[in-house]
Write a protein that holds these residues in place. Structure first.
Motif, PDB file in Angstrom:
ATOM      1  N   TYR A 192       0.845  -1.192   0.000  1.00 47.15           N
ATOM      2  CA  TYR A 192       0.000   0.000   0.000  1.00 47.15           C
ATOM      3  C   TYR A 192       0.871   1.228   0.000  1.00 47.15           C
ATOM      4  CZ  TYR A 192      -3.318  -3.424   1.779  1.00 47.15           C
ATOM      5  OH  TYR A 192      -4.104  -4.517   1.936  1.00 47.15           O
ATOM      6  N   SER A 193       0.310   2.318  -0.567  1.00 44.52           N
ATOM      7  CA  SER A 193       1.034   3.564  -0.313  1.00 44.52           C
ATOM      8  C   SER A 193       0.366   4.255   0.868  1.00 44.52           C
ATOM      9  CB  SER A 193       1.074   4.453  -1.560  1.00 44.52           C
ATOM     10  OG  SER A 193      -0.214   4.661  -2.050  1.00 44.52           O
ATOM     11  N   ILE A 246      -1.419   6.598   3.267  1.00 47.19           N
ATOM     12  CA  ILE A 246      -2.386   7.691   3.181  1.00 47.19           C
ATOM     13  C   ILE A 246      -2.395   8.364   4.550  1.00 47.19           C
ATOM     14  CG2 ILE A 246      -4.802   8.306   2.877  1.00 47.19           C
ATOM     15  CD1 ILE A 246      -5.072   5.846   1.092  1.00 47.19           C
ATOM     16  N   GLU A 264       4.199  13.426  -5.947  1.00 49.29           N
ATOM     17  CA  GLU A 264       3.293  12.541  -6.658  1.00 49.29           C
ATOM     18  C   GLU A 264       4.001  11.698  -7.715  1.00 49.29           C
ATOM     19  OE1 GLU A 264      -0.859  14.108  -7.635  1.00 49.29           O
ATOM     20  OE2 GLU A 264       0.366  14.425  -9.418  1.00 49.29           O
ATOM     21  N   GLU A 265       4.910  12.324  -8.462  1.00 53.88           N
ATOM     22  CA  GLU A 265       5.608  11.604  -9.530  1.00 53.88           C
ATOM     23  C   GLU A 265       6.400  10.435  -8.931  1.00 53.88           C
ATOM     24  OE1 GLU A 265       5.559  12.697 -12.892  1.00 53.88           O
ATOM     25  OE2 GLU A 265       4.043  14.116 -12.217  1.00 53.88           O
ATOM     26  N   GLU A 287       5.805   8.924  -6.135  1.00 58.06           N
ATOM     27  CA  GLU A 287       4.893   7.924  -5.605  1.00 58.06           C
ATOM     28  C   GLU A 287       4.407   7.010  -6.719  1.00 58.06           C
ATOM     29  OE1 GLU A 287       1.332   5.969  -4.315  1.00 58.06           O
ATOM     30  OE2 GLU A 287       1.363   7.481  -5.879  1.00 58.06           O
ATOM     31  N   ARG A 288       4.062   7.611  -7.858  1.00 59.00           N
ATOM     32  CA  ARG A 288       3.590   6.788  -8.980  1.00 59.00           C
ATOM     33  C   ARG A 288       4.727   5.936  -9.550  1.00 59.00           C
ATOM     34  NH1 ARG A 288      -0.939   4.712  -9.001  1.00 59.00           N
ATOM     35  NH2 ARG A 288      -0.440   5.043  -6.825  1.00 59.00           N
ATOM     36  N   SER A 333      -3.530  -3.007  -4.958  1.00 62.90           N
ATOM     37  CA  SER A 333      -2.354  -3.036  -4.077  1.00 62.90           C
ATOM     38  C   SER A 333      -1.947  -4.447  -3.643  1.00 62.90           C
ATOM     39  CB  SER A 333      -2.637  -2.201  -2.823  1.00 62.90           C
ATOM     40  OG  SER A 333      -3.106  -0.933  -3.160  1.00 62.90           O
ATOM     41  N   ARG A 342      -3.144   3.743 -16.543  1.00 60.81           N
ATOM     42  CA  ARG A 342      -3.501   5.130 -16.195  1.00 60.81           C
ATOM     43  C   ARG A 342      -4.798   5.131 -15.384  1.00 60.81           C
ATOM     44  NH1 ARG A 342      -4.640  10.396 -18.731  1.00 60.81           N
ATOM     45  NH2 ARG A 342      -3.891  11.793 -17.080  1.00 60.81           N
ATOM     46  N   THR A 379      -5.783   2.922 -13.438  1.00 59.24           N
ATOM     47  CA  THR A 379      -5.468   2.472 -12.080  1.00 59.24           C
ATOM     48  C   THR A 379      -4.919   3.638 -11.257  1.00 59.24           C
ATOM     49  OG1 THR A 379      -4.972   0.302 -12.987  1.00 59.24           O
ATOM     50  CG2 THR A 379      -4.225   0.741 -10.753  1.00 59.24           C
ATOM     51  N   ASP A 380      -4.040   4.417 -11.874  1.00 60.19           N
ATOM     52  CA  ASP A 380      -3.497   5.596 -11.182  1.00 60.19           C
ATOM     53  C   ASP A 380      -4.618   6.550 -10.787  1.00 60.19           C
ATOM     54  OD1 ASP A 380      -0.933   4.747 -11.439  1.00 60.19           O
ATOM     55  OD2 ASP A 380      -0.416   6.060 -13.122  1.00 60.19           O
ATOM     56  N   LEU A 381      -5.628   6.616 -11.630  1.00 59.79           N
ATOM     57  CA  LEU A 381      -6.720   7.575 -11.406  1.00 59.79           C
ATOM     58  C   LEU A 381      -7.990   6.844 -10.999  1.00 59.79           C
ATOM     59  CD1 LEU A 381      -6.108   9.779 -14.569  1.00 59.79           C
ATOM     60  CD2 LEU A 381      -5.362  10.246 -12.247  1.00 59.79           C
ATOM     61  N   SER A 382      -7.826   5.763 -10.280  1.00 58.30           N
ATOM     62  CA  SER A 382      -8.984   4.892 -10.068  1.00 58.30           C
ATOM     63  C   SER A 382     -10.131   5.577  -9.328  1.00 58.30           C
ATOM     64  CB  SER A 382      -8.574   3.606  -9.358  1.00 58.30           C
ATOM     65  OG  SER A 382      -7.996   3.910  -8.118  1.00 58.30           O
ATOM     66  N   ASN A 383      -9.842   6.457  -8.401  1.00 60.87           N
ATOM     67  CA  ASN A 383     -10.955   7.135  -7.726  1.00 60.87           C
ATOM     68  C   ASN A 383     -11.804   7.906  -8.719  1.00 60.87           C
ATOM     69  OD1 ASN A 383     -10.407   6.184  -5.240  1.00 60.87           O
ATOM     70  ND2 ASN A 383      -9.486   8.066  -4.455  1.00 60.87           N
ATOM     71  N   TYR A 384     -11.122   8.604  -9.597  1.00 63.07           N
ATOM     72  CA  TYR A 384     -11.838   9.366 -10.617  1.00 63.07           C
ATOM     73  C   TYR A 384     -12.699   8.421 -11.454  1.00 63.07           C
ATOM     74  CZ  TYR A 384     -12.641  11.822 -14.991  1.00 63.07           C
ATOM     75  OH  TYR A 384     -13.238  12.370 -16.102  1.00 63.07           O
TER      76      TYR A 384
END
Lengths: 454, 604
Positions: free
Chosen positions: A202-203, A205, A224-225, A227-228, A249, A436, A438-443
Motif C-alpha cells: 500500500y502507499s 495515506i 506525486e511523480e 509515488e507513482r 495493491s 492510467r 489504475t493511477d486515477l482509479s478514484n476518478y
C-alpha cells in the motif's frame, strides 16, 4: 415472507466470508486510523467472550451459508493467545458450516509472535498468516511508530515457516515521508527474496485524526511523480520474483491470491464480528457498533440468549436473509433482486417481532443497517470489481441485474475508454482499468455512481 | 386608550453602532411597556426575518406601537421605529429617522463611540431629532461609563450627565430609559385638520392584502375609504384598512391622524408604487407639496446571477419577481453569458443587500446559484459623445471607442485607535484612497477621512479593516459622486478560452497585480483534470499573467480496507458531489465558487 422459493441449491451452499475484528494493539502506529488501541488484558478477555457471544447469537442468521474464508483482522489479532484464537475457531466450527479447505487468515504484528504461539495458531486451524512488516528499514519503522525491528520480523517469519505456515502475506507500505523510490525498492526486494506467497503493498495515506495528520496535514509527503514511480516499479520488481498483481495493491504467487479479500471485490456475502466490523448479506449492509462498552455488554448477553435458544428474532431474520438472498441469485433478474431487498430490508435488520410473535432480544450491536437498492448494487459491482486487475465480466453484470452494462453506463464507458482509462478485452466480454486508469482509479470509479434514485 | 392625546405620543428610534445593543434594548422596551407578556416575546421582536436574526442586524425597517404608563400616571403611546443598521440602507435609515421626533442613542459602555455611532447621530441631528444617550452594557467588567459619558459630551456634544446606565441584556435600569423618552422626546407636531400628508418609511408585500404601506402621518387624517395618492409615483388607491403595529401583528383601527404611525392597505399590487420616502396624500383633498427628502434609490452594485442548473431559469425569474414585490430597490434584467448560460443581471444597494438576496434565493426558494463578481456602475464616455452606464464588465465597448471612464467615489470615515492609524492609512493608500484629514477624538482614537473609489471597498474592505486593526476600526461611508479614472477590463482565459463571467474592471495600475492573484486563486479553485489547463489574465488581448493547473497524475485509494464499503463509497460520492458544483467551460470543469474569486484576492 418469501420462505418458499423453490430453489433447492440455495439452501445449502451460499458462500460466506467471516471477518473477526480485534481492535487491540500494543501501541497505536502514528499513521493508523483503524478502530484499534491498547487495552488491559482484562478488557481483551472480556472482548473475546463478547465475540463468542455474537458469533453464537448470529449463527442461525447464516444457516443457509457455507463459510469459505475466515479472517482475523485488526488491530493486532496476534495479541490474542493461542487459546483465545482456539476458542473462537471452536465456536465458529460449532455454529457454522465450513467448506472443504477454507482459507483462515490471521493478521499479526512482528514482535508479538513466538514459536509456541505460532504452533498454537496452526493447531487452532489458522492456515494463512499475514504479517505487518511495512518496511525493511529500521529507521522507517521507527518513523511509522512500529513496535518491531526488521530483525524481529525475520525472526518471526522464520518461526512461522517452522511452525508450518505455508501461506504467508507480508504487508508493506510505500510513499513514507521522505522515502525515495530507491529506498522503497530495497524494502520490496528484501521482502520478495524471502518469498512469502503474498505481498500487499500500500502507499501511505495520511488520514485525519492521526498523529501523522497533525505532523503532515494535507501536504504531500512524497512527490506525486515519485509515488507513482514507486507504484509502477512495485509491479515490475515483484513480477521478477514470480508475483502477479491481482488487485490495486495486492500481489500473489500463482494460486495464492487472498480468497477472503477477493470476496469483498466480487461482492460475496460476509459476516462481520466484533467492534465496527461490516457485514453484507442478502444485499443488506450493516455495521457493528464501534462503542466498545456497548458492544461488550450487549454481545455478552447475546451468548446467553443464543445458549438459551431464545433468539427468535435472529432466527426470523435468518429466514428473511436466506429466502431473500436466494431469490436474488436465482438468475431471475432485477425484479427478483428488488423483491429480495424488500424482503430483507424488513427482516435482516432485526425487526421481526411480528414474525416471532413475541418480544425477543434483538442484536443491539447493529448499526447503519442499509438495504441496497439495485442501483447501489450496480455501483458496487463496478467500483469494487474494477479494483481487480482482471476487472469485471459483462455477462456477470447481466446475470445479476438483468440489464446490459452498456444500457446502464453507455456514455460513461465510452468516455472512459476514449480517455484511455478503461479497456475492453476478450472480444469485449471483460473490462478492466488501464495502467492510467489504475493511477486515477478514484476518478474512474466515481463515474460509476448513479444519481441516487433508490 | 383610543382617545390618547397627541401630546402623549412619542415617535422615536434607537440608534447605535452594530452590536451595541439596539435590538436588545428594543426588546426590553416592548417588554416593559407591558403590551406583551414575556411569553409572547420572541427573543427579538423587531427582527423577524430569520436571516436578520443570524446576522444580528436589522434589514427592513419596521415599527411597533406600545403603551407606557409613566410615573406621572399618564399613558403614552410609544411608536418605536426600527432602522436598518447598515450603510447599504442609508436612504431607508434617513426616511425612518424622518418619521421620528427623537432618538435614543445607545453606546456600549466598554467600546464607546464608533464610526456608525457618529454617522447615525449626525444623520439624526440632520433630521432635527431630539437625541439623548443611553450607556449600555454597564455590567461588563470592562465597562467605563464615566469615560464614555465624557466621550459623548466631548465628541458629539450631547449632554450625557444624566444618561441612563443600563444593561439591556439583563434588564437593568430600563424604566429610566422609558421615563426619559417621555421627558426628552417631544410630542409630534402637525395638524389633524390640514390635508393628509404622510411619510412612507417602509412597505411589505402580503399575498392576500397586497402591499402594506408603513407611514407616519405628519398632517391630516386617513381612514378606511380615503382615496390616497402617492405623490411621487402618482398612483391612486382606495384605502381598505388602516391600523397600527402590535408586536409582530397588524391591529386595525378607525383612523390615523397627525402624529401617528401606522399602516394602510389598498389592494396595491406592487411595492414600486409605494416607494420609501414618498408622500401619501388625500387624492380628493391633496396637500400642497410632498414632504422633502424623497429620492429614487439606484442600485450601487451589480452582479450576474445564474441558476446552477440551467433548467431552473424560470424558477429564478419567478423568485426574483417575488422578492422584488417586497423590495423596490432590487433590480434585475435578463442577461446571457457564454460561460453561464441564461441568467439575470441584478442590482443592489450594496454588497450586504446582494448577499441577503442571494441567501434568500438559495434558502427560501431553494435555488442553487452561480453568482459572478459584483461590479459597481461605471460611466463610459464614448468617442461618439455617448455615455453608457456599465453594469456588466463584459459589455465594455472596444477601447478604441472609449474616450474616458468614470467610477463612483465615496467619502469614508474610519474611526481607529491611534496605534493602528499607520496600517489603516496604508490600507487606504493601497485602495487608491485620497486622504482628506484626521481628527483626534481623544488621546487614543482618531477619525480618518478618505475618499475612496467604491469598487475598492465593496468587496472586502471591511474585512481588511477589521484584520488590520484587530477589530478596533469602524467604518462608514456615503456616495460622493463620479470621478474620472484610468480603468481597464481584465479578462480571464481558462484553457485558452475567454470566460466572460470572470471579466472585471480594474484600475490600470492594479491590473497586473490583480491578474496575477486572480490566476493564482483560480489555480487553487480549479481541480486537476486529465489534461493540463493554462489560466491566463489578459488586458486588451495581451496576456499579463499565467498559471497552470497540472494534469492529474494520481487519484487512487491504495488501501480499501476489509468490508467497509460504505466508507469507500462515501469517498467516491464526495468526489462526485464535488463535480455537481462545477460549471463546464469548454472541456474544463470550474467550481461555481470560482466565479466569486475576485472577491477573495486579498485572502492569505
Amino acid at each position: 415472507m418469501m420462505k418458499e422459493n423453490g430453489h433447492p441449491a440455495a439452501g445449502g451452499s451460499r458462500p460466506l466470508g467471516l471477518y473477526i475484528h480485534i481492535p487491540f494493539c500494543v501501541r497505536k502506529c502514528l499513521y493508523c486510523d483503524f478502530l484499534s488501541g491498547p487495552a488491559p488484558q482484562e478488557r481483551i478477555d472480556r472482548y473475546v467472550k463478547a465475540l463468542e457471544g455474537q458469533i453464537a447469537a448470529e449463527a442461525e442468521l447464516y444457516a443457509p451459508y457455507e463459510v469459505q474464508t475466515v479472517f482475523f483482522g485488526g488491530g493486532t489479532p496476534s495479541l490474542l493467545s493461542e487459546d483465545q484464537i482456539g476458542a473462537l475457531m471452536e465456536r465458529i466450527r460449532r455454529c457454522y458450516r465450513l467448506c472443504e479447505g477454507p482459507e483462515i487468515t490471521l493478521e499479526s504484528n512482528p514482535g508479538t509472535l513466538d514459536p509456541g504461539r505460532l504452533r498454537g495458531y496452526r493447531r487452532a486451524g489458522i492456515n494463512r498468516l499475514s504479517m505487518g512488516l511495512q518496511s525493511a528499514d529500521d529507521r522507517e519503522l521507527k518513523l511509522l511508530g512500529r513496535i518491531h525491528t526488521y530483525a524481529d520480523f525475520l525472526d518471526n517469519y522464520a518461526a512461522a515457516r517452522k511452525a508450518g505456515f505455508s501461506n504467508i502475506n507480508v504487508d508493506l507500505m510505500s510513499a513514507l515521508p521522505g522515502q525515495t523510490a530507491r529506498e522503497w525498492e530495497e524494502t520490496l526486494t528484501r521482502t520478495a527474496r524471502l518469498g512469502p506467497e503474498h505481498i500487499s503493498a500500500y502507499s501511505l495515506i495520511v488520514e485525519e485524526g492521526t498523529p501523522f495528520y497533525e505532523r503532515y496535514g494535507e501536504t504531500e509527503v512524497v512527490p506525486e511523480e515519485e509515488e507513482r514511480l514507486m507504484y509502477a516499479r512495485t509491479g515490475k520488481i515483484l513480477e521478477r520474483y514470480g508475483y502477479r498483481r491481482y488487485e490495486i495493491s495486492n500481489y500473489a504467487k500463482p494460486g495464492y491470491a487472498c480468497r477472503h479479500n477477493i470476496g469483498y471485490w466480487r461482492r460475496t456475502e460476509y459476516a462481520g464480528f466484533g467492534l465496527g466490523s461490516a457485514s453484507l448479506a442478502g444485499n443488506v449492509r450493516w455495521k457493528v457498533t464501534d462503542d466498545l462498552e456497548r458492544y461488550l455488554s450487549c454481545a455478552a448477553s447475546g451468548t446467553a440468549a443464543a445458549e438459551s435458544g431464545a433468539s427468535a428474532d435472529i432466527a426470523a431474520a435468518a429466514a428473511g436473509v436466506g429466502a431473500a438472498g436466494t431469490a436474488f441469485t436465482a438468475e431471475s433478474g432485477v425484479k427478483a433482486g428488488t423483491a429480495a431487498i424488500a424482503g430483507n430490508g424488513v427482516a435482516a435488520p432485526g425487526g421481526a417481532e411480528g414474525a416471532a410473535g413475541r418480544k425477543a432480544p434483538r442484536p443491539e450491536w447493529r448499526e447503519e443497517v442499509h438495504a441496497l437498492s439495485v442501483s447501489e448494487q450496480m455501483e458496487e459491482f463496478l467500483f469494487l470489481g474494477l479494483r481487480m486487475t482482471e476487472g469485471v465480466r459483462l455477462s456477470d453484470f447481466r446475470r445479476q441485474f438483468g440489464a446490459g452494462l452498456r444500457e446502464v453506463y453507455g456514455p460513461v464507458l465510452d468516455r472512459l475508454e476514449e480517455q484511455g482509462l478503461l479497456v475492453f478485452y476478450e472480444d469485449g466480454r471483460r473490462m478492466k482499468l488501464t495502467a492510467r486508469g489504475t493511477d486515477l482509479s478514484n476518478y474512474v470509479l466515481a463515474q460509476f455512481l448513479l444519481d441516487g434514485e433508490a | 386608550m383610543a382617545n390618547i392625546n397627541r401630546k402623549n405620543i412619542r415617535n422615536f428610534c434607537i440608534i447605535a453602532h452594530i452590536d451595541h445593543g439596539k435590538s436588545t434594548l428594543a426588546d426590553r422596551i416592548i417588554e416593559k411597556t407591558g403590551l406583551l407578556t414575556s411569553r409572547e416575546m420572541q427573543e427579538q421582536v423587531l427582527d423577524n426575518m430569520e436571516l436578520e436574526r443570524e446576522r444580528g442586524i436589522t434589514i427592513k425597517a419596521q415599527a411597533v406601537r406600545a403603551i407606557y404608563r409613566a410615573k406621572n400616571g399618564e399613558e403614552y403611546i410609544f411608536n418605536l421605529i426600527d432602522t436598518p443598521g447598515h450603510v447599504d440602507f442609508n436612504y431607508e435609515v434617513s426616511r425612518s429617522l424622518a418619521a421620528c421626533d427623537g432618538a435614543v442613542l445607545v453606546v456600549d459602555a466598554a467600546q464607546g463611540i464608533e464610526a456608525q455611532t457618529l454617522a447615525n447621530v449626525y444623520l439624526a441631528l440632520d433630521h432635527d431629532l431630539e437625541v439623548f444617550p443611553v450607556i449600555n452594557k454597564i455590567d461588563l467588567p470592562s465597562a467605563e461609563p464615566e469615560r464614555v459619558k465624557e466621550e459623548i459630551e466631548d465628541v458629539i456634544g450631547l449632554e450625557a450627565r444624566d444618561a441612563p446606565l443600563i444593561s439591556a441584556k439583563n434588564g437593568i435600569n430600563i424604566e429610566e430609559v422609558l421615563e426619559q423618552i417621555v421627558a426628552k422626546i417631544p410630542a409630534p407636531g402637525g395638524s389633524e385638520d390640514d390635508p393628509l400628508q404622510a411619510l412612507i418609511f417602509d412597505s411589505v408585500y402580503d399575498p392576500y392584502r397586497g402591499v402594506i404601506v408603513f407611514f407616519r402621518v405628519m398632517n391630516g387624517r386617513v381612514r378606511k375609504g380615503t382615496r390616497v395618492k402617492m405623490m411621487a409615483t402618482g398612483a391612486v388607491f382606495e384605502t381598505v384598512e388602516v391600523g397600527y403595529f402590535g408586536a409582530g401583528q397588524f391591529i386595525p383601527c378607525e383612523e390615523l391622524s397627525a402624529g401617528m404611525v401606522g399602516y394602510l392597505t389598498a389592494s396595491i399590487k406592487n411595492v414600486k408604487d409605494t416607494r420609501v420616502g414618498d408622500t401619501v396624500t388625500d387624492a380628493d383633498r391633496p396637500c400642497e407639496k410632498p414632504l422633502p427628502g424623497y429620492k429614487k434609490v439606484n442600485p450601487m452594485v451589480y452582479c450576474g446571477m445564474y441558476p446552477a442548473d440551467g433548467a431552473k431559469y424560470p424558477d429564478l425569474r419567478d423568485a426574483l419577481e417575488k422578492l422584488q414585490l417586497n423590495d423596490a430597490s432590487l433590480f434585475y434584467e435578463p442577461e446571457t453569458s457564454v460561460a453561464l448560460g441564461f441568467g439575470f443581471r441584478c442590482g443592489f444597494l450594496g454588497l450586504l443587500h446582494l448577499e441577503i438576496i442571494q441567501e434568500r434565493l438559495e434558502r427560501e426558494y431553494n435555488l442553487d446559484l452561480v453568482t459572478t463578481a459584483p461590479s459597481v456602475v461605471y460611466r463610459v464616455y464614448k468617442t461618439d459623445g455617448q455615455m453608457i452606464e456599465l453594469t456588466n464588465p463584459s459589455n465594455l465597448p472596444d477601447p478604441s471607442a472609449i474616450d474616458y471612464m468614470e467610477e463612483p467615489v465615496v467619502s469614508a470615515e474610519i474611526m481607529v485607535t491611534t496605534e493602528y492609524i499607520g496600517s489603516i492609512m496604508e490600507l487606504c493608500q493601497e485602495r487608491r484612497g485620497r486622504y482628506l484629514g484626521m481628527e483626534y477624538m481623544e488621546e487614543t482614537r482618531a477619525l480618518l477621512r478618505y475618499e475612496l473609489p467604491l469598487n475598492e471597498i465593496i468587496y472586502d474592505f471591511f474585512d481588511a479593516l477589521k484584520s488590520r486593526s484587530r477589530g478596533y476600526a469602524s467604518f462608514d461611508y456615503e456616495l460622493k459622486g463620479y470621478e474620472r479614472a484610468e480603468l481597464v477590463k481584465l479578462d480571464i482565459l481558462i484553457n485558452r478560452e475567454e470566460v466572460d463571467a470572470l471579466s472585471f474592471i480594474v484600475h490600470k495600475d492594479n491590473a497586473y497585480e490583480r491578474g496575477r492573484k486572480m490566476c493564482e486563486k483560480l489555480k487553487d479553485e480549479i481541480p486537476r483534470h486529465l489534461f493540463e489547463i493554462p489560466i491566463q489574465a489578459a488586458v486588451g488581448g495581451r496576456i499579463i499573467a499565467r498559471e497552470t493547473v497540472k494534469a492529474m497524475r494520481k487519484d487512487v485509494l491504495a488501501k480499501c480496507y476489509g468490508g467497509d464499503i460504505t466508507r469507500k463509497k462515501k469517498l467516491l460520492e464526495k468526489q462526485k458531489e464535488g463535480k455537481k458544483r462545477m460549471r463546464q467551460i469548454g472541456s474544463v470543469e470550474v467550481p461555481q465558487k470560482a466565479f466569486m474569486s475576485v472577491l477573495k484576492l486579498d485572502d492569505k
